[in-house]
Every structure is written in structure tokens, then in C-alpha cells.
Enzyme design. Sequence first.
Site, PDB file in Angstrom:
ATOM      1  N   ARG A  60     -16.889 -29.903   6.993  1.00 50.00           N
ATOM      2  CA  ARG A  60     -17.218 -29.719   8.399  1.00 50.00           C
ATOM      3  C   ARG A  60     -17.596 -28.279   8.718  1.00 50.00           C
ATOM      4  O   ARG A  60     -18.377 -28.018   9.625  1.00 50.00           O
ATOM      5  CB  ARG A  60     -16.033 -30.152   9.274  1.00 50.00           C
ATOM      6  N   ILE A  97       2.893 -39.608  -7.897  1.00 48.87           N
ATOM      7  CA  ILE A  97       3.700 -40.652  -8.530  1.00 48.87           C
ATOM      8  C   ILE A  97       2.828 -41.848  -8.891  1.00 48.87           C
ATOM      9  O   ILE A  97       2.208 -42.457  -8.011  1.00 48.87           O
ATOM     10  CB  ILE A  97       4.834 -41.115  -7.598  1.00 48.87           C
ATOM     11  N   GLY A 149       5.857 -25.525   6.116  1.00 51.01           N
ATOM     12  CA  GLY A 149       4.602 -26.213   5.836  1.00 51.01           C
ATOM     13  C   GLY A 149       4.752 -27.670   5.443  1.00 51.01           C
ATOM     14  O   GLY A 149       3.775 -28.323   5.071  1.00 51.01           O
ATOM     15  N   GLU A 178       3.388 -31.133   9.923  1.00 49.99           N
ATOM     16  CA  GLU A 178       2.202 -30.711  10.652  1.00 49.99           C
ATOM     17  C   GLU A 178       2.603 -30.190  12.033  1.00 49.99           C
ATOM     18  O   GLU A 178       3.717 -30.423  12.508  1.00 49.99           O
ATOM     19  CB  GLU A 178       1.247 -31.891  10.813  1.00 49.99           C
ATOM     20  N   LYS A 232      -4.849 -43.557   3.169  1.00 44.89           N
ATOM     21  CA  LYS A 232      -3.881 -44.634   3.402  1.00 44.89           C
ATOM     22  C   LYS A 232      -4.121 -45.362   4.718  1.00 44.89           C
ATOM     23  O   LYS A 232      -3.991 -46.585   4.799  1.00 44.89           O
ATOM     24  CB  LYS A 232      -2.461 -44.083   3.363  1.00 44.89           C
ATOM     25  N   VAL A 289      -6.234 -30.955  -0.465  1.00 42.39           N
ATOM     26  CA  VAL A 289      -6.381 -31.841  -1.619  1.00 42.39           C
ATOM     27  C   VAL A 289      -7.755 -31.675  -2.262  1.00 42.39           C
ATOM     28  O   VAL A 289      -7.884 -31.529  -3.472  1.00 42.39           O
ATOM     29  CB  VAL A 289      -6.150 -33.311  -1.220  1.00 42.39           C
ATOM     30  N   VAL A 302      -0.672 -43.492  -1.642  1.00 43.10           N
ATOM     31  CA  VAL A 302       0.688 -43.937  -1.335  1.00 43.10           C
ATOM     32  C   VAL A 302       1.770 -42.910  -1.640  1.00 43.10           C
ATOM     33  O   VAL A 302       2.624 -42.641  -0.814  1.00 43.10           O
ATOM     34  CB  VAL A 302       0.998 -45.265  -2.060  1.00 43.10           C
ATOM     35  N   LYS A 307       1.504 -46.888   4.161  1.00 41.02           N
ATOM     36  CA  LYS A 307       1.801 -46.998   2.736  1.00 41.02           C
ATOM     37  C   LYS A 307       2.516 -48.316   2.427  1.00 41.02           C
ATOM     38  O   LYS A 307       2.258 -48.937   1.391  1.00 41.02           O
ATOM     39  CB  LYS A 307       2.651 -45.804   2.306  1.00 41.02           C
TER      40      LYS A 307
END
Length: 429
Positions: A47, A137, A188, A191, A106, A16, A133, A206
Site C-alpha cells: 500500500r 506449528i 507488542g 494490537e 484466517k 510476515v 491457524v 481458527k
Amino acid sequence: MRTRPLKVALLGCGVVGSEVARIMTTHADDLAARIGAPVELAGVAVRRPSKVREGIDPALVTTDATALVKRGDIDVVVEVIGGIEPARSLITAAFEHGASVVSANKALLAQDGAALHAAAGEHNADLYYEAAVAGAIPLIRPLRESLAGDKVNRVLGIVNGTTNFILDKMDSTGAGYQEALDEATALGYAEADPTADVEGFDAAAKAAILAGIAFHTRVRLDDVYREGMTEVTASDFASARNMGCTIKLLAICERAGDGQSVTARVHPAMIPLTHPLASVRGAYNAVFVESDASGQLMFYGPGAGGAPTASAVLGDLVAVCRNRLSGTTGPGESAYAALPVSGMGDVVTRYHISLDVADKPGVLAQVATVFAEHGVSIDTVRQTGKDGEASLVVVTHRASDAALGGTVEALRKLDTVRGVASIMRVEGE
């Protein structure tokens, strides 16, 4: 347009964060025109500083996130590192040193949202979190701004793309849970450790955020009933199809019957194929909002991924930067209603119960008696049997979760009931 740029600190540069940085660079002119001033990426906390990050000046990269947020010349901190710490301390420090915050966290907001809002208010700063959330959207802002004059009664939706992909695969191909999970991992969508998704932790966080905003009440993660989807089987989907339904992992936040309390829950549920949520495929999200004046509203789109989530982050960034220029702040926490959060036992819905029973006369009568004794009305019953073994599927009328729990406990004690194969709530009717 003022010439001094608004300075932005970016905490995290993963999937992101890297997209946020890319859009800030490639759309710099458009963002400046929309805000009324340029925005400048002033630092990126990571990191692993040795990792090559295309399009980001290495001079901006630092491992000292605390020093970055305490610089004093930072206007907005964008937090996309996730988790509770150090995110909580960094956000608090940002407020204390004059910055507003845009977050996609979240888990932290569901656990400590009230304290973070209080800190933002104390320092006259903004805390925006549209991306926390449902990815791209627009949902948070419509709930707390567009519907601010309405009374929201229910929020019902699919808020986790990984689980929706898995359940959709199980439904459309007949795959088992593990097979569908393996495909989601290979593509993908899941996880390496999918626990947060498949056990409902992600959706529950959420749900806490949505319930708090929708009902003007503080709802924490601990207030949300959570049930994962790892026990959903191909047989459950077969039963759902027999009812004209499919199965989705739903987040449901609603006012209780008297309107004087609220509930928030996450669990698998059967929903009719005629319901719009039934047609939400793959890794997409969709949320229904039901209110007094506007009726039913549906929000649909990609609920995760780098670019979609970054889109929501940048939308918040524009809003916060505009507020900085005008010397104002946007809506803060609205918890004036302070409604009590009821437990799962108070939830009223329909149920689909599958029982393994002895195939002999009188079993159905025994089972029906148990339901009647606990005040749970039966809608339909379907029984199949062979060689002394039988399956009994009972669909109830609306009943409280507490009444259903008592019913199931009593059923397990019957000698003729070999086991309770599955219990599934029926929603969306």
C-alpha cells in the site's frame, strides 16, 4: 533441476511478508534444492511504496496487486494482507490466471473457504494455508494428511498468543485484566485495538478452519460460538486455584455425543493444572487432537510473529512449488461428511458458577432445588459469608449448556440471589 525459476508474487510486506521475502532470499539455494527448481520473487504488492524495505529490490514493488496476480507468468501467489477484501478478489483472480495460492488469511478462509476451494479446484490450482491457524506449528497438514486415515473426535487448544499472554500474567502475578492487557500492548503482543483477540474473533476463525478439516464438514465462522475473556477477573483465578485449575481461552471443536453432528466454540474455561495445556505460558499456542487410532496428540510452539508465521508460509510454498513441477495438486477441501453443526445448547460440559446471595438460612436449599429442577447435578458447593452477604460457588457435574442456561435464568429470579457473579466452563478433565 530445471533452470527456469518458479515465480512468486507476494501480496503484503508487513511483519510476515517481509520475513517471507527475507527467507526466500537468504535461503534461496536450500529452497531450490528442496523444490527442484529455483524460486524467484517476481513482485511485491504494497500500500505504501515509498517505505524502505530492506533486502527487496524497489523495482519489484507495486501498488497494483490486481495487475500483479493477473500477469499470467506467476506460479504462486502468497497472500499475507489479511481481511476479506481485496484479498478474496485477488486470490480468485490468481486462480483464474493460472497461479496457486498460499495464504495466512484466517478470517477469509473461515468465511469463504468453500468458495475458494471450489475456485482452486476449477482451475486445477492449490490453496494452502498452514499459517492461518497456529503460526509455525504444523497443524493443518497433519490434520488433512497425516491423520487422513484416522477419525478425529476432538480438537482442543490455545490458538491465540495474545490472550494466553494476558491470562498467564493474570494467573502468575495476580494482575487485573486491564493491567495485563497494557503490558501485552507495551510488549507488542496486543494490537492497539485488541478486540479481535480478546473478544475471541481471531480464535473463532481458527476454530472454524480446524473443525472443517478435522470433521470433513463445512464449518463457517458464523457456526462457531464465541465468548471473549474481558470479563475474567482475579476472583475467577482465585476460584480456579481452589479447584486446582487455571483459566485459558480455548478453541474446542468436537463431535457431539452421537457422533452425527459437530460443535465449535471459543470461550474462557478452567482446566486442571495437571492438563498439559495449563502449562502453556506466555504467547505460545498449543493444540490437542484426539482421535480413535492415534489417541491424544499435542502440537506446541509459537503461534504468531513474523518469523514463525513466515516459516509456515514457506513450508506451504515449497509444497505448492513441488506440485507445480510434478503437474499435480495437493489435497483440496474434504467436506464429504457434511455433518450438521449443532448449537451451543447441545454442548455438554461441567460448570463453575459463582453467586452473590443473602447470608441466611435456606438459601443453599433454594439454589440446590433450582439446579435439580433443571436436571443439573451439583458436584461441590462452597459458601462464604459475612454481614448478611455471602458468596456461593457451585461446581456441577456434566450437563448441557441449554440446561445450565435455564438454571441460571431461574437463579436470577430468586429473591435470595443478589447476582450471578461469573459462569465458567470446566474443560480438560
